[in-house]
Design a protein around this motif. Structure first.
Motif, PDB file in Angstrom:
ATOM      1  N   ASP A   1       0.831  -1.208   0.000  1.00  0.00           N
ATOM      2  CA  ASP A   1       0.000   0.000   0.000  1.00  0.00           C
ATOM      3  C   ASP A   1       0.865   1.257   0.000  1.00  0.00           C
ATOM      4  OD1 ASP A   1      -2.569  -1.042  -0.085  1.00  0.00           O
ATOM      5  OD2 ASP A   1      -2.678  -1.316   2.081  1.00  0.00           O
ATOM      6  N   GLY A   2       1.897   1.264   0.854  1.00  0.00           N
ATOM      7  CA  GLY A   2       2.775   2.424   0.920  1.00  0.00           C
ATOM      8  C   GLY A   2       3.492   2.675  -0.387  1.00  0.00           C
ATOM      9  N   LEU A   3       3.961   1.607  -1.031  1.00  0.00           N
ATOM     10  CA  LEU A   3       4.671   1.747  -2.299  1.00  0.00           C
ATOM     11  C   LEU A   3       3.731   2.209  -3.414  1.00  0.00           C
ATOM     12  CD1 LEU A   3       6.966  -1.413  -2.073  1.00  0.00           C
ATOM     13  CD2 LEU A   3       7.674   0.985  -1.878  1.00  0.00           C
ATOM     14  N   TYR A   4       2.484   1.754  -3.390  1.00  0.00           N
ATOM     15  CA  TYR A   4       1.516   2.200  -4.409  1.00  0.00           C
ATOM     16  C   TYR A   4       1.178   3.681  -4.214  1.00  0.00           C
ATOM     17  CZ  TYR A   4       0.840  -2.839  -5.103  1.00  0.00           C
ATOM     18  OH  TYR A   4       1.028  -4.178  -5.342  1.00  0.00           O
TER      19      TYR A   4
ATOM     20  N   MET B   1      16.222   2.750 -18.698  1.00  0.00           N
ATOM     21  CA  MET B   1      15.462   2.845 -17.450  1.00  0.00           C
ATOM     22  C   MET B   1      13.963   2.634 -17.629  1.00  0.00           C
ATOM     23  SD  MET B   1      15.933   5.907 -14.715  1.00  0.00           S
ATOM     24  CE  MET B   1      15.025   5.932 -13.188  1.00  0.00           C
ATOM     25  N   ILE B   2      13.389   3.194 -18.676  1.00  0.00           N
ATOM     26  CA  ILE B   2      11.935   3.157 -18.831  1.00  0.00           C
ATOM     27  C   ILE B   2      11.386   1.728 -18.926  1.00  0.00           C
ATOM     28  CG2 ILE B   2      10.066   3.708 -20.451  1.00  0.00           C
ATOM     29  CD1 ILE B   2      11.320   6.477 -20.753  1.00  0.00           C
ATOM     30  N   PRO B   3      11.956   0.851 -19.770  1.00  0.00           N
ATOM     31  CA  PRO B   3      11.393  -0.508 -19.816  1.00  0.00           C
ATOM     32  C   PRO B   3      11.556  -1.296 -18.514  1.00  0.00           C
ATOM     33  CG  PRO B   3      13.346  -0.329 -21.225  1.00  0.00           C
ATOM     34  CD  PRO B   3      12.998   1.050 -20.786  1.00  0.00           C
ATOM     35  N   THR B   4      12.693  -1.108 -17.818  1.00  0.00           N
ATOM     36  CA  THR B   4      12.870  -1.855 -16.572  1.00  0.00           C
ATOM     37  C   THR B   4      11.997  -1.304 -15.453  1.00  0.00           C
ATOM     38  OG1 THR B   4      14.896  -0.563 -16.200  1.00  0.00           O
ATOM     39  CG2 THR B   4      15.163  -2.812 -16.993  1.00  0.00           C
ATOM     40  N   VAL B   5      11.741  -0.005 -15.445  1.00  0.00           N
ATOM     41  CA  VAL B   5      10.794   0.560 -14.483  1.00  0.00           C
ATOM     42  C   VAL B   5       9.422  -0.077 -14.674  1.00  0.00           C
ATOM     43  CG1 VAL B   5       9.447   2.625 -13.942  1.00  0.00           C
ATOM     44  CG2 VAL B   5      11.922   2.773 -14.030  1.00  0.00           C
ATOM     45  N   ALA B   6       8.974  -0.160 -15.928  1.00  0.00           N
ATOM     46  CA  ALA B   6       7.666  -0.757 -16.211  1.00  0.00           C
ATOM     47  C   ALA B   6       7.639  -2.230 -15.805  1.00  0.00           C
ATOM     48  CB  ALA B   6       7.346  -0.609 -17.700  1.00  0.00           C
ATOM     49  N   LEU B   7       8.693  -2.976 -16.155  1.00  0.00           N
ATOM     50  CA  LEU B   7       8.738  -4.404 -15.854  1.00  0.00           C
ATOM     51  C   LEU B   7       8.722  -4.664 -14.355  1.00  0.00           C
ATOM     52  CD1 LEU B   7       9.148  -7.386 -16.581  1.00  0.00           C
ATOM     53  CD2 LEU B   7      11.617  -6.936 -16.688  1.00  0.00           C
ATOM     54  N   PHE B   8       9.555  -3.941 -13.601  1.00  0.00           N
ATOM     55  CA  PHE B   8       9.668  -4.234 -12.171  1.00  0.00           C
ATOM     56  C   PHE B   8       8.545  -3.589 -11.359  1.00  0.00           C
ATOM     57  CE2 PHE B   8      13.695  -5.824 -13.521  1.00  0.00           C
ATOM     58  CZ  PHE B   8      13.914  -6.892 -12.667  1.00  0.00           C
ATOM     59  N   ALA B   9       7.864  -2.600 -11.921  1.00  0.00           N
ATOM     60  CA  ALA B   9       6.638  -2.139 -11.273  1.00  0.00           C
ATOM     61  C   ALA B   9       5.590  -3.254 -11.334  1.00  0.00           C
ATOM     62  CB  ALA B   9       6.117  -0.880 -11.960  1.00  0.00           C
TER      63      ALA B   9
ATOM     64  N   ARG C   1       3.411  -8.712  -7.958  1.00  0.00           N
ATOM     65  CA  ARG C   1       3.364 -10.179  -7.931  1.00  0.00           C
ATOM     66  C   ARG C   1       4.329 -10.799  -6.924  1.00  0.00           C
ATOM     67  NH1 ARG C   1      -0.345  -8.661 -10.419  1.00  0.00           N
ATOM     68  NH2 ARG C   1      -1.153  -9.370 -12.429  1.00  0.00           N
ATOM     69  N   ILE C   2       5.271 -10.035  -6.410  1.00  0.00           N
ATOM     70  CA  ILE C   2       6.319 -10.599  -5.561  1.00  0.00           C
ATOM     71  C   ILE C   2       5.806 -10.852  -4.147  1.00  0.00           C
ATOM     72  CG2 ILE C   2       7.229  -8.367  -4.776  1.00  0.00           C
ATOM     73  CD1 ILE C   2      10.060  -9.542  -5.044  1.00  0.00           C
ATOM     74  N   ASP C   3       6.328 -11.894  -3.498  1.00  0.00           N
ATOM     75  CA  ASP C   3       5.960 -12.217  -2.122  1.00  0.00           C
ATOM     76  C   ASP C   3       6.382 -11.099  -1.175  1.00  0.00           C
ATOM     77  OD1 ASP C   3       7.087 -13.634   0.602  1.00  0.00           O
ATOM     78  OD2 ASP C   3       5.235 -14.565  -0.129  1.00  0.00           O
ATOM     79  N   VAL C   4       5.517 -10.771  -0.216  1.00  0.00           N
ATOM     80  CA  VAL C   4       5.764  -9.640   0.686  1.00  0.00           C
ATOM     81  C   VAL C   4       7.035  -9.841   1.511  1.00  0.00           C
ATOM     82  CG1 VAL C   4       4.871  -8.360   2.671  1.00  0.00           C
ATOM     83  CG2 VAL C   4       3.336  -9.022   0.841  1.00  0.00           C
ATOM     84  N   LEU C   5       7.328 -11.070   1.918  1.00  0.00           N
ATOM     85  CA  LEU C   5       8.534 -11.329   2.701  1.00  0.00           C
ATOM     86  C   LEU C   5       9.784 -10.957   1.906  1.00  0.00           C
ATOM     87  CD1 LEU C   5      10.073 -12.488   5.125  1.00  0.00           C
ATOM     88  CD2 LEU C   5       9.880 -14.749   4.052  1.00  0.00           C
ATOM     89  N   TRP C   6       9.857 -11.433   0.667  1.00  0.00           N
ATOM     90  CA  TRP C   6      11.007 -11.105  -0.167  1.00  0.00           C
ATOM     91  C   TRP C   6      11.057  -9.615  -0.464  1.00  0.00           C
ATOM     92  CZ3 TRP C   6      15.012 -14.017  -0.619  1.00  0.00           C
ATOM     93  CH2 TRP C   6      14.886 -15.410  -0.497  1.00  0.00           C
TER      94      TRP C   6
ATOM     95  N   LEU D   1       1.584   0.085 -12.701  1.00  0.00           N
ATOM     96  CA  LEU D   1       0.848  -0.363 -11.507  1.00  0.00           C
ATOM     97  C   LEU D   1      -0.659  -0.330 -11.752  1.00  0.00           C
ATOM     98  CD1 LEU D   1       2.890   1.424  -8.689  1.00  0.00           C
ATOM     99  CD2 LEU D   1       2.896  -1.020  -9.239  1.00  0.00           C
ATOM    100  N   ALA D   2      -1.114   0.702 -12.464  1.00  0.00           N
ATOM    101  CA  ALA D   2      -2.550   0.809 -12.756  1.00  0.00           C
ATOM    102  C   ALA D   2      -2.999  -0.320 -13.681  1.00  0.00           C
ATOM    103  CB  ALA D   2      -2.846   2.171 -13.389  1.00  0.00           C
ATOM    104  N   LEU D   3      -2.199  -0.608 -14.711  1.00  0.00           N
ATOM    105  CA  LEU D   3      -2.546  -1.674 -15.650  1.00  0.00           C
ATOM    106  C   LEU D   3      -2.525  -3.042 -14.978  1.00  0.00           C
ATOM    107  CD1 LEU D   3      -0.621  -0.475 -18.843  1.00  0.00           C
ATOM    108  CD2 LEU D   3      -3.103  -0.549 -18.515  1.00  0.00           C
ATOM    109  N   ALA D   4      -1.686  -3.199 -13.958  1.00  0.00           N
ATOM    110  CA  ALA D   4      -1.626  -4.461 -13.213  1.00  0.00           C
ATOM    111  C   ALA D   4      -2.781  -4.586 -12.222  1.00  0.00           C
ATOM    112  CB  ALA D   4      -0.290  -4.569 -12.485  1.00  0.00           C
TER     113      ALA D   4
END
Length: 253
Positions: free
Chosen positions: A49-52, A86-94, A99-104, A192-195
């Protein structure tokens, strides 16, 4: 209501720092959030939530800075190469963020926070690199910056190293940084919005925090002339690194 108070308080501190030093709002906000969660003070607020919320706030603050400097901010070959990576990796990792586990995610953020704090505390004005080397490094630097930018909104420590290494007047550095952030923050928010990660409550929290962000940035910019940036960065960096260590201790104990 607890979440709104927490967000607004952390936002004011984070964007006050951005007003003073011109950057580091995401680093400070993430460090504060990490400590609050580690101490069980988050209430219903989660790390995601904070990151969004931060994605919305970062876009807002970068647009404010761009509007204030729009006549000075112009595209150039160096920032174009940086943004190409930077732009494609920002989109990919956003997208990965959703999808990533909260612990990790928490562990990665703790390590990133520690590294960012060390960078803030010990970075110095480097001797400018040769121009051909700067050009060669721009694209791979953008790729790496996009990873931290997409996941945590914290691309700054990576691409700042390149921009500092490129030398030049501090005002040139600031213009480049504004261009990079105003180009990448919309990409992160759109991904993030598209996801499907953004929800109404994130927008509502931003609505409550926006006036405080404006006041904090203005206050920080006004105090900038009275604050010596180097000592301020050292203290801030040490506090941020300690916050990252505190986040790691949550999993060690």
């Amino acid at each position: 209501m607890h979440e709104i108070i927490l967000i607004c308080g952390f936002a004011f501190i984070a964007f006050f720092v951005k007003g003073v030093v011109g950057a580091a709002s995401a680093i400070v906000f993430n460090a504060l959030l990490l400590v609050a969660l580690a101490m069980g003070l988050g209430g219903g607020l989660t790390l995601a939530d904070g990151l969004y919320w931060l994605a919305i706030a970062d876009l807002f603050s970068s647009l404010l800075m761009w509007l204030a400097m729009r006549r000075e901010v112009k595209p150039e070959p160096l920032t174009a190469r940086l943004l190409l990576g930077m732009i494609p990796t920002v989109a990919l990792f956003a997208f990965v963020l959703t999808r990533i586990d909260v612990l990790w995610l928490s562990l990665l953020l703790s390590l990133a926070i520690i590294g960012a704090g060390i960078w803030l505390a010990w970075r110095s004005n480097e001797t400018p690199m040769p121009e051909p080397k700067v050009r060669r490094l721009a694209f791979p630097t953008g790729l790496l910056a996009g990873v931290l930018g997409g996941l945590f909104g914290m691309a700054g420590p990576v691409f700042f190293l390149l921009l500092h290494g490129a030398g030049g007047d501090p005002s040139v550095f600031r213009r480049r940084a504004v261009l990079v952030t105003v180009a990448t923050n919309p990409v992160r928010l759109a991904a993030l919005a598209l996801a499907g990660a953004l929800e109404v409550r994130h927008v509502e929290w931003f609505g409550y925090s926006a006036p405080g962000i404006i006041v904090a940035m203005a206050l920080g910019a006004w105090l900038h002339r009275y604050v010596k940036p180097r000592p301020f960065r050292v203290v801030l960096g040490l506090l941020v690194a300690l916050a990252g260590i505190g986040g790691l201790l949550r999993y060690a104990l």
